[in-house]
Design an enzyme around this catalytic site. Structure first.
Site, PDB file in Angstrom:
ATOM      1  N   LYS A 137      84.499   5.881 -52.702  1.00  0.00           N
ATOM      2  CA  LYS A 137      85.508   5.926 -53.849  1.00  0.00           C
ATOM      3  C   LYS A 137      86.043   4.554 -54.431  1.00  0.00           C
ATOM      4  O   LYS A 137      86.527   4.558 -55.204  1.00  0.00           O
ATOM      5  CB  LYS A 137      87.060   6.476 -53.233  1.00  0.00           C
ATOM      6  CG  LYS A 137      86.464   7.948 -52.745  1.00  0.00           C
ATOM      7  CD  LYS A 137      86.618   8.703 -54.192  1.00  0.00           C
ATOM      8  CE  LYS A 137      86.520   9.868 -53.843  1.00  0.00           C
ATOM      9  NZ  LYS A 137      85.107  10.265 -53.787  1.00  0.00           N
ATOM     10  N   PRO A 193      84.518   2.290 -46.799  1.00  0.00           N
ATOM     11  CA  PRO A 193      83.699   2.442 -47.258  1.00  0.00           C
ATOM     12  C   PRO A 193      82.997   4.721 -47.450  1.00  0.00           C
ATOM     13  O   PRO A 193      82.175   5.142 -47.867  1.00  0.00           O
ATOM     14  CB  PRO A 193      82.533   2.026 -47.454  1.00  0.00           C
ATOM     15  CG  PRO A 193      82.854   1.494 -46.427  1.00  0.00           C
ATOM     16  CD  PRO A 193      84.176   1.549 -45.782  1.00  0.00           C
ATOM     17  N   TYR A 217      83.696  14.320 -52.907  1.00  0.00           N
ATOM     18  CA  TYR A 217      82.505  13.484 -52.936  1.00  0.00           C
ATOM     19  C   TYR A 217      82.218  12.901 -53.936  1.00  0.00           C
ATOM     20  O   TYR A 217      82.829  12.038 -54.842  1.00  0.00           O
ATOM     21  CB  TYR A 217      81.418  13.796 -51.940  1.00  0.00           C
ATOM     22  CG  TYR A 217      80.721  13.012 -51.710  1.00  0.00           C
ATOM     23  CD1 TYR A 217      80.562  11.844 -50.628  1.00  0.00           C
ATOM     24  CD2 TYR A 217      79.370  12.091 -52.789  1.00  0.00           C
ATOM     25  CE1 TYR A 217      79.867  11.380 -50.528  1.00  0.00           C
ATOM     26  CE2 TYR A 217      78.885  11.218 -52.595  1.00  0.00           C
ATOM     27  CZ  TYR A 217      79.298  11.094 -51.007  1.00  0.00           C
ATOM     28  OH  TYR A 217      78.052  10.380 -50.921  1.00  0.00           O
ATOM     29  N   HIS A 227      72.062  12.925 -57.695  1.00  0.00           N
ATOM     30  CA  HIS A 227      71.703  13.042 -56.359  1.00  0.00           C
ATOM     31  C   HIS A 227      72.817  14.109 -56.323  1.00  0.00           C
ATOM     32  O   HIS A 227      74.271  13.838 -56.650  1.00  0.00           O
ATOM     33  CB  HIS A 227      71.940  12.198 -54.961  1.00  0.00           C
ATOM     34  CG  HIS A 227      71.375  11.053 -54.819  1.00  0.00           C
ATOM     35  ND1 HIS A 227      70.941  10.837 -53.405  1.00  0.00           N
ATOM     36  CD2 HIS A 227      70.478   9.898 -55.556  1.00  0.00           C
ATOM     37  CE1 HIS A 227      70.050   9.809 -53.163  1.00  0.00           C
ATOM     38  NE2 HIS A 227      69.874   9.286 -54.840  1.00  0.00           N
ATOM     39  N   TYR A 237      74.606  11.603 -43.741  1.00  0.00           N
ATOM     40  CA  TYR A 237      75.592  10.887 -43.470  1.00  0.00           C
ATOM     41  C   TYR A 237      75.805  11.207 -41.527  1.00  0.00           C
ATOM     42  O   TYR A 237      75.630  12.813 -41.907  1.00  0.00           O
ATOM     43  CB  TYR A 237      76.782  11.921 -44.179  1.00  0.00           C
ATOM     44  CG  TYR A 237      77.341  11.261 -45.306  1.00  0.00           C
ATOM     45  CD1 TYR A 237      76.691  11.449 -46.478  1.00  0.00           C
ATOM     46  CD2 TYR A 237      78.488  10.007 -44.733  1.00  0.00           C
ATOM     47  CE1 TYR A 237      77.149  10.182 -47.301  1.00  0.00           C
ATOM     48  CE2 TYR A 237      78.805   9.645 -45.961  1.00  0.00           C
ATOM     49  CZ  TYR A 237      78.242   9.544 -47.394  1.00  0.00           C
ATOM     50  OH  TYR A 237      78.415   8.738 -48.731  1.00  0.00           O
TER      51      TYR A 237
HETATM   52  C1  LIG Z   1      78.735  -2.903 -48.837  1.00  0.00           C
HETATM   53  C2  LIG Z   1      79.916  -1.971 -49.610  1.00  0.00           C
HETATM   54  C3  LIG Z   1      80.010  -1.304 -50.323  1.00  0.00           C
HETATM   55  C4  LIG Z   1      80.691   0.139 -51.214  1.00  0.00           C
HETATM   56  N1  LIG Z   1      80.070   0.876 -51.614  1.00  0.00           N
HETATM   57  C5  LIG Z   1      81.168   2.398 -52.707  1.00  0.00           C
HETATM   58  C6  LIG Z   1      80.504   2.624 -53.653  1.00  0.00           C
HETATM   59  O1  LIG Z   1      79.359   3.869 -52.483  1.00  0.00           O
HETATM   60  N2  LIG Z   1      81.018   3.541 -54.013  1.00  0.00           N
HETATM   61  C7  LIG Z   1      82.459   2.827 -54.669  1.00  0.00           C
HETATM   62  O2  LIG Z   1      83.340   3.828 -55.530  1.00  0.00           O
HETATM   63  N3  LIG Z   1      83.176   1.857 -53.505  1.00  0.00           N
HETATM   64  C8  LIG Z   1      82.072   1.359 -52.862  1.00  0.00           C
HETATM   65  N4  LIG Z   1      82.485   0.144 -53.005  1.00  0.00           N
HETATM   66  C9  LIG Z   1      84.161  -0.475 -53.415  1.00  0.00           C
HETATM   67  C10 LIG Z   1      82.932  -1.431 -54.725  1.00  0.00           C
HETATM   68  O3  LIG Z   1      82.565  -1.994 -54.082  1.00  0.00           O
HETATM   69  C11 LIG Z   1      84.814  -1.973 -55.152  1.00  0.00           C
HETATM   70  O4  LIG Z   1      86.210  -0.912 -55.013  1.00  0.00           O
HETATM   71  C12 LIG Z   1      85.214  -2.909 -56.230  1.00  0.00           C
HETATM   72  O5  LIG Z   1      84.039  -3.694 -56.987  1.00  0.00           O
HETATM   73  C13 LIG Z   1      86.399  -2.932 -56.882  1.00  0.00           C
HETATM   74  O6  LIG Z   1      86.179  -3.488 -58.032  1.00  0.00           O
HETATM   75  P1  LIG Z   1      87.799  -4.558 -58.527  1.00  0.00           P
HETATM   76  O7  LIG Z   1      87.137  -4.809 -59.894  1.00  0.00           O
HETATM   77  O8  LIG Z   1      88.830  -3.869 -58.343  1.00  0.00           O
HETATM   78  O9  LIG Z   1      87.315  -5.248 -58.144  1.00  0.00           O
HETATM   79  P2  LIG Z   1      86.346  -6.470 -57.666  1.00  0.00           P
HETATM   80  O10 LIG Z   1      85.261  -5.807 -57.953  1.00  0.00           O
HETATM   81  O11 LIG Z   1      86.709  -7.221 -56.112  1.00  0.00           O
HETATM   82  O12 LIG Z   1      86.123  -7.409 -58.551  1.00  0.00           O
HETATM   83  C14 LIG Z   1      87.518  -8.791 -58.668  1.00  0.00           C
HETATM   84  C15 LIG Z   1      86.622  -9.703 -60.003  1.00  0.00           C
HETATM   85  O13 LIG Z   1      88.237 -10.616 -59.370  1.00  0.00           O
HETATM   86  C16 LIG Z   1      88.403 -12.049 -59.522  1.00  0.00           C
HETATM   87  N5  LIG Z   1      89.333 -12.973 -59.227  1.00  0.00           N
HETATM   88  C17 LIG Z   1      89.752 -13.030 -57.495  1.00  0.00           C
HETATM   89  N6  LIG Z   1      90.580 -13.608 -56.876  1.00  0.00           N
HETATM   90  C18 LIG Z   1      90.413 -14.603 -58.601  1.00  0.00           C
HETATM   91  C19 LIG Z   1      91.436 -15.763 -59.150  1.00  0.00           C
HETATM   92  N7  LIG Z   1      92.596 -15.447 -58.702  1.00  0.00           N
HETATM   93  N8  LIG Z   1      91.666 -16.327 -60.957  1.00  0.00           N
HETATM   94  C20 LIG Z   1      90.551 -15.689 -60.953  1.00  0.00           C
HETATM   95  N9  LIG Z   1      89.475 -14.168 -60.250  1.00  0.00           N
HETATM   96  C21 LIG Z   1      90.149 -14.165 -59.465  1.00  0.00           C
HETATM   97  C22 LIG Z   1      86.773 -12.324 -58.556  1.00  0.00           C
HETATM   98  O14 LIG Z   1      86.175 -12.743 -58.284  1.00  0.00           O
HETATM   99  C23 LIG Z   1      86.168 -10.846 -58.826  1.00  0.00           C
HETATM  100  O15 LIG Z   1      85.058 -10.548 -59.767  1.00  0.00           O
HETATM  101  C24 LIG Z   1      82.003  -0.502 -51.808  1.00  0.00           C
HETATM  102  C25 LIG Z   1      82.768  -2.382 -51.452  1.00  0.00           C
HETATM  103  C26 LIG Z   1      81.500  -2.625 -50.362  1.00  0.00           C
HETATM  104  C27 LIG Z   1      82.059  -3.848 -49.836  1.00  0.00           C
END
Ligand SMILES: Cc1cc2nc3c(=O)[nH]c(=O)nc-3n(C[C@H](O)[C@H](O)[C@H](O)COP(=O)(O)OP(=O)(O)OC[C@H]3O[C@@H](n4cnc5c(N)ncnc54)[C@H](O)[C@@H]3O)c2cc1C
Length: 390
Positions: free
Chosen positions: A296, A292, A384, A75, A203
């Protein structure tokens, strides 16, 4: 019964942060073990992020078997709507970069296939409960699997990539200590079967509140509208949802279709006060949360581990602790820029429940300032599409 294993880096969490970190470490010749409390199927089917910065997509695309450039869609801009009119922000022209619509669960499918194909030790259905010997040189992750069998991983370094309820964060700061902000609204999100309502994301700021008209694929669309933080996702009929969405995008008719998923998303900003203590660090959502609006969260998770992998190379390959000592400060530089950008987009586009006439006119003045000058549009485009990794 508790099994004990030893590795160089123990990673708690197989989300974007944990999986990208294990890939980068493996490339450098550093061994890791990942545990995740969920099954592979659960991880691969949870629908979350969609918009990925240029730097994130370039990193993902460099991993063997990645579909970032085939399933992902580039995009080159977005439409900012207010006062019944649309204004295009031309990312490619203004910032020389784009964003990509590549659903998080598709990225995770690729990452899991690549890591498992490369022989990564990754254990699903294993939940970390504590980190022991947290201040020593050989911290241990204490975990238990779904069958109740214990597992202890002793490692030179432990990384908490375990999301917003992080167990590792507790071991670092002793509490959920950090900088926190809650917003007086949330997003009502839907997935529906319909073609896209526009070529690019919209947006939209309106007197009724904000709406984001996003996309998933040519046949499935993701849309959100501003709602109360405690709204009940099941309280509205499909017709009421479409009325709410259409009212928040005045002057642009949305293409409607069957709604097959709905949820309410609360808005929070959070940054942990301490990202690293000794041989422990937290990354991604374990370290910070953003509303969101700026898209980011996953991008920050990838940026955190990009920097951390370089710091761990120093520690584990060259016995040089200096890059690690500078890691938290370097990561926080981007984290706070992203926090500001997410807060700015949120406050510029949403209508606060207690907004006065003054607030509303000021907000429209701000929107006109942004779209009316090349400097304003460039500022939005640079934030962005994201700042270069590293
Ligand atoms: C609806 C929605 C839309 C979004 N849109 C965007 C977007 O467009 N762009 C963007 O950049 N971000 C977006 N985000 C944010 C993005 O999804 C998260 O920031 C991202 O998933 C973070 O990744 P992470 O690996 O840090 O954590 P997570 O994806 O939360 O992964 C953490 C992992 O740790 C595991 N875990 C947790 N506790 C334990 C434990 N005690 N023992 C073992 N395993 C454990 C969980 O099962 C999980 O698999 C969005 C979020 C949502 C909810």
């Amino acid at each position: 019964m508790t099994a004990a294993v030893r590795t160089q880096v123990a990673i708690v969490g197989a989300g974007p942060a944990g999986l990208v970190l294990s890939h980068l470490l493996a490339e450098a010749g550093i061994a890791s073990i990942i545990i995740d409390r969920r099954s592979r199927e659960e991880i691969e089917s949870t629908i979350r992020a969609g918009i990925l910065e240029q730097g994130t997509i370039d990193l993902l695309a460099s991993i063997e078997g990645s579909r970032a450039h085939t399933v992902g869609l580039r995009h080159d801009g977005i439409e900012l709507r207010f006062d019944g009119a649309g204004h295009r922000i031309d990312f490619a022209g203004l910032a020389g970069r784009s964003v990509w619509l590549f659903p998080q669960h598709e990225a995770l499918r690729d990452l899991l296939a690549a890591r498992i194909g490369a022989g990564q030790d990754i254990r699903f259905g294993v939940t970390a409960t504590t980190v022991e010997d947290a201040s020593g040189t050989l911290p241990r992750v204490v975990a238990v699997d779904d069958a109740g069998t214990g597992l202890e991983i002793a490692a030179d370094f432990v990384v908490g990539a375990d999301g917003s309820h992080s167990v590792v964060r507790r071991a670092i700061s002793g509490s959920h200590d950090g900088y926190f902000r809650e917003y007086p609204f949330g997003w009502f999100g839907i997935l529906c079967e319909a073609p896209p309502s526009a070529d690019e994301l919209i947006y939209s700021n309106s007197p009724d509140g904000f709406a984001l008209i996003s996309q998933r694929s040519p046949t499935v669309q993701r849309m959100y509208f501003q709602c109360a933080p405690d709204a009940d996702a099941d309280a509205m009929s499909d017709a009421q949802i479409w009325d709410a969405l259409q009212a928040r995008v005045p002057g642009h008719a949305l293409i409607e279709g069957p709604i097959f998923q709905r949820d309410v998303l609360r808005f929070r900003s959070f940054v942990a006060r301490t990202l690293r203590a000794g041989r422990l660090a937290i990354v991604g959502d374990a370290a910070h949360t953003v509303p969101p609006t700026g898209a980011k969260g996953m991008n920050l998770a990838v940026a955190d581990v990009f920097l951390l992998s370089r710091a761990l190379e120093g520690l584990l390959l060259r016995s040089d602790e200096r890059p690690l000592d500078g890691w938290a400060e370097a990561a926080l530089d981007r984290i706070w820029k992203a926090q500001h950008f997410s807060w700015w987009m949120t406050s510029m586009l949403h209508v606060a429940p207690d907004a006065t006439d003054f607030d509303r006119h000021r907000q429209l003045g701000e929107l006109r300032t942004v779209v009316g000058s090349e400097a304003g549009r460039t500022y939005l485009a640079e934030g962005y599409t994201g700042w270069p990794l590293g």
